[in-house]
Scaffold this motif. Structure first.
Motif, PDB file in Angstrom:
ATOM      1  N   ILE A   1       0.740  -0.763   0.313  1.00 57.30           N
ATOM      2  CA  ILE A   1       0.056  -0.426  -0.224  1.00 57.30           C
ATOM      3  C   ILE A   1       0.709   1.013   0.281  1.00 57.30           C
ATOM      4  O   ILE A   1       0.551   2.178  -0.746  1.00 57.30           O
ATOM      5  N   SER A   2       1.810   1.511   0.749  1.00 54.73           N
ATOM      6  CA  SER A   2       2.524   2.705   1.325  1.00 54.73           C
ATOM      7  C   SER A   2       3.812   2.690  -0.146  1.00 54.73           C
ATOM      8  O   SER A   2       3.648   3.767  -0.472  1.00 54.73           O
ATOM      9  N   ASN A   3       4.227   1.813  -0.961  1.00 51.52           N
ATOM     10  CA  ASN A   3       5.139   2.285  -1.642  1.00 51.52           C
ATOM     11  C   ASN A   3       4.403   1.560  -2.844  1.00 51.52           C
ATOM     12  O   ASN A   3       5.407   2.801  -3.447  1.00 51.52           O
ATOM     13  N   ASP A   4       4.006   0.551  -3.579  1.00 52.51           N
ATOM     14  CA  ASP A   4       3.135   1.016  -4.433  1.00 52.51           C
ATOM     15  C   ASP A   4       2.361   2.038  -4.708  1.00 52.51           C
ATOM     16  O   ASP A   4       1.761   2.126  -5.959  1.00 52.51           O
ATOM     17  N   VAL A   5       1.070   1.320  -4.133  1.00 49.85           N
ATOM     18  CA  VAL A   5      -0.443   2.516  -5.189  1.00 49.85           C
ATOM     19  C   VAL A   5       0.112   3.894  -3.854  1.00 49.85           C
ATOM     20  O   VAL A   5      -0.355   4.460  -4.869  1.00 49.85           O
ATOM     21  N   TYR A   6       0.402   3.880  -3.531  1.00 44.23           N
ATOM     22  CA  TYR A   6       0.211   5.317  -1.736  1.00 44.23           C
ATOM     23  C   TYR A   6       2.126   6.105  -2.824  1.00 44.23           C
ATOM     24  O   TYR A   6       1.493   6.439  -3.633  1.00 44.23           O
TER      25      TYR A   6
ATOM     26  N   ILE B   1      -0.728   7.445  -5.708  1.00 46.44           N
ATOM     27  CA  ILE B   1      -1.150   8.470  -5.579  1.00 46.44           C
ATOM     28  C   ILE B   1      -0.366   9.902  -5.864  1.00 46.44           C
ATOM     29  O   ILE B   1      -0.368  10.814  -6.092  1.00 46.44           O
ATOM     30  N   LYS B   2       1.013   9.647  -4.936  1.00 50.09           N
ATOM     31  CA  LYS B   2       1.849  10.788  -4.509  1.00 50.09           C
ATOM     32  C   LYS B   2       3.486   9.826  -4.486  1.00 50.09           C
ATOM     33  O   LYS B   2       3.912   9.531  -3.200  1.00 50.09           O
ATOM     34  N   PRO B   3       3.912  10.682  -5.442  1.00 55.34           N
ATOM     35  CA  PRO B   3       5.319   9.962  -6.027  1.00 55.34           C
ATOM     36  C   PRO B   3       6.160  10.632  -4.900  1.00 55.34           C
ATOM     37  O   PRO B   3       7.359  10.295  -4.793  1.00 55.34           O
ATOM     38  N   ASP B   4       6.090  11.855  -5.294  1.00 53.55           N
ATOM     39  CA  ASP B   4       7.311  12.742  -4.292  1.00 53.55           C
ATOM     40  C   ASP B   4       6.760  12.617  -2.863  1.00 53.55           C
ATOM     41  O   ASP B   4       7.546  13.846  -2.048  1.00 53.55           O
ATOM     42  N   ALA B   5       5.722  11.775  -2.272  1.00 55.79           N
ATOM     43  CA  ALA B   5       5.847  12.011  -0.446  1.00 55.79           C
ATOM     44  C   ALA B   5       7.047  11.504  -0.240  1.00 55.79           C
ATOM     45  O   ALA B   5       7.861  10.662  -0.820  1.00 55.79           O
ATOM     46  N   SER B   6       7.284  12.193   0.983  1.00 52.87           N
ATOM     47  CA  SER B   6       8.377  11.619   2.074  1.00 52.87           C
ATOM     48  C   SER B   6       8.146  10.308   2.386  1.00 52.87           C
ATOM     49  O   SER B   6       7.784   9.167   2.719  1.00 52.87           O
TER      50      SER B   6
END
Length: 503
Positions: free
Chosen positions: A360-365, A369-374
């Motif tokens: 969820i965190s690495n692939d979906v999000y 969803i937000k590739p530039d997230a920290s």
């Protein structure tokens, strides 16, 4: 699992001790290591620094869940000697690992992969392939997590003689699991695996010894009893049973080897040498685990003849009650062993949850969803979504859909459809993204339709294998017929040349 009528307050004490140990491990795993919570690699892969002991036991816990003891022994009881297949399909998983794990490890370390679909994205550069693989892997993980939740409730309720109700047991140990996983990530998961693995190995040896003692002291008397009273259980299997056996070998061998949490343990190895040594030791574990559990079911045929349906599902608990009466040593061994079973189930569930949240965190999000997230934000999103998902599954666990074995088979039908893309892509340069995508789609549709319309097997062949066959045909045939250019970006070309056997 059956109630341990002898346990009572002693069972509650042992479970409390195991829960405290897990929480302590989680606390010390995360203490003073900020990187665990600030980076995806730190939280989900223990920064890729698992040594041979931790890696071996975490691979052991990944392959052998609570289903191994709670579910396989009753299957051996009902089926008889044909359930020897359980040993062989656990062995074949190791062989499949060795087929691709060393190659994948080289690329994963070089490119800092976090999840299995990082490899698929790197290999095919296709959103369709990546998204479909994410869905199929999440499906497999969701089913596996459900299986563990069911097993936790049955194990704790049975161990405490019903003093702790099924629902309370599930919620209590889910909270324990969430707490230590939140604190220590993969590192906490791996270290709890070491604890439960040692307890399980000692406990199953004592369990078999006690069962043999109660059954007359020799395996000869057990097989003679079966031959005289239930000859069908030692007879040569029918052709359809043999076909089903080989179908199961392929389904489990290919499906279990690409469990997302298993693949992530490949990524987490400290070195390729550590990885290979761990797998070499894992090759012996089917005999020491699944083999001994098989013997438990066979011994049970003599000790408790005539159990059917749900009654046979209680075999392990019923046998433990009898073994505990032999002497005080066996009494405490049984209590500690069943505490270890609970710990093993929880430890498997935490691995699945960790992998689920990483997808969820690495692939979906992180990818869509937000590739530039920290990375810190991605880790937090994974933690929160993981909690939501596990409580979403709890209402299903209140009324489990079938026996543990049925749940076990269900998850592989769709998960195994990722195998051609995942492994064939490591060996064959021509494999093309479009045939891979449509192969997975068609394979999953066929497997899903057969499974959910009640046709789990056709002439002994699992629906997942029928779908996988179509999947391979589309992947290979479509790639051979494709006129698409085989040119790749320089980074990928460098990786492929490093590991491929030219095709």
């Amino acid at each position: 699992m059956g109630e341990l009528t002898f346990a009572g307050i002693d069972g509650i004490v042992i479970l409390t001790v195991f829960a405290i140990i897990m929480l302590v491990i989680g606390y010390y795993s995360g203490r003073g290591e900020k990187n665990i919570h600030e980076s995806l690699s730190g939280y989900y892969l223990a920064s890729g620094n698992l040594g041979i002991v931790a890696l071996f036991f975490t691979l052991f816990a990944t392959q052998y869940s609570g289903n191994t003891i709670v579910g396989y022994a009753p299957s051996a009881y009902r089926t008889g000697f044909s359930w020897l297949q359980s040993i062989s399909f656990m062995t074949i998983i190791i062989g499949v690992y060795l087929l691709f794990a060393p190659r994948l490890y080289v690329i994963a370390k070089k490119r800092n992969f976090i999840t299995p679909t990082d490899w698929l994205q790197h290999r095919f550069n296709s959103k369709g392939v990546t998204l479909l693989a994410i869905f199929l892997m999440l499906w497999g993980l969701g089913n596996y997590l459900l299986e563990q939740l069911v097993a936790i409730g049955q194990a704790v309720s049975g161990m405490t003689g019903g003093t702790i109700p099924y629902q309370v047991a599930v919620i209590a140990f889910v909270l324990v699991m969430l707490a230590y996983e939140w604190m220590g990530g993969m590192k906490a998961v791996a270290f709890t695996d070491v604890m439960q693995g040692i307890v399980l190995l000692i406990g199953i040896l004592a369990f078999v010894a006690g069962g043999v003692y109660l059954a007359g002291g020799s395996f000869g008397s057990i097989t003679q009893f079966i031959a005289e009273n239930e000859p069908a259980k030692i007879a040569v299997p029918s052709a359809e049973v043999n076909i089903n056996w080989f179908s199961m070998l392929i389904l489990v061998g290919l499906g279990a080897s690409i469990y997302p949490h298993a693949v992530q343990r490949i990524y987490a190895a400290k070195s390729e040498k550590t990885l290979k040594k761990s797998f070499a030791r894992m090759a012996w574990m089917p005999l020491l685990t699944t083999g001994l559990v098989f013997l438990v079911g066979i011994i049970g045929i003599k000790l408790f003849p005539g159990l059917e349906g749900n009654a046979s599902e209680q075999l392990v608990g019923v046998m433990a009650n009898e073994i505990a009466t032999i002497n005080p040593f066996f009494y405490w061994i049984m209590i500690i062993f069943f505490g270890g079973i609970v710990a093993a189930i929880v430890s498997t569930a935490d691995s699945v949850l960790l992998s689920f949240s990483s997808l969820i965190s690495n692939d979906v999000y992180g990818k869509f969803i937000k590739p530039d997230a920290s990375e810190h934000r991605k880790v937090m999103v994974g933690k929160i979504i993981g909690i939501i998902a596990i409580f979403g599954l709890l209402w299903i666990a209140w009324n489990p859909p079938g026996t543990l074995y049925e749940i076990f088979v269900l998850k592989f039908e769709l998960l195994v459809q990722v195998f051609p893309a995942f492994v064939l892509g490591l060996y064959w340069k021509r494999l093309n993204s479009k045939p891979v995508f449509w192969g997975m789609v068609l394979g999953a549709i066929v497997a899903g339709l057969l499974t959910f319309t009640g046709h789990k097997t056709v002439y002994g062949i699992h629906g997942g294998i029928i779908g996988l066959t179509l999947n391979f045909i589309v992947c290979v045939g479509g790639s051979l017929l494709s006129s698409a250019s085989l040119k790749r970006d320089p980074v990928l070309e460098e990786d492929l040349n490093a590991v491929y056997i030219k095709a």
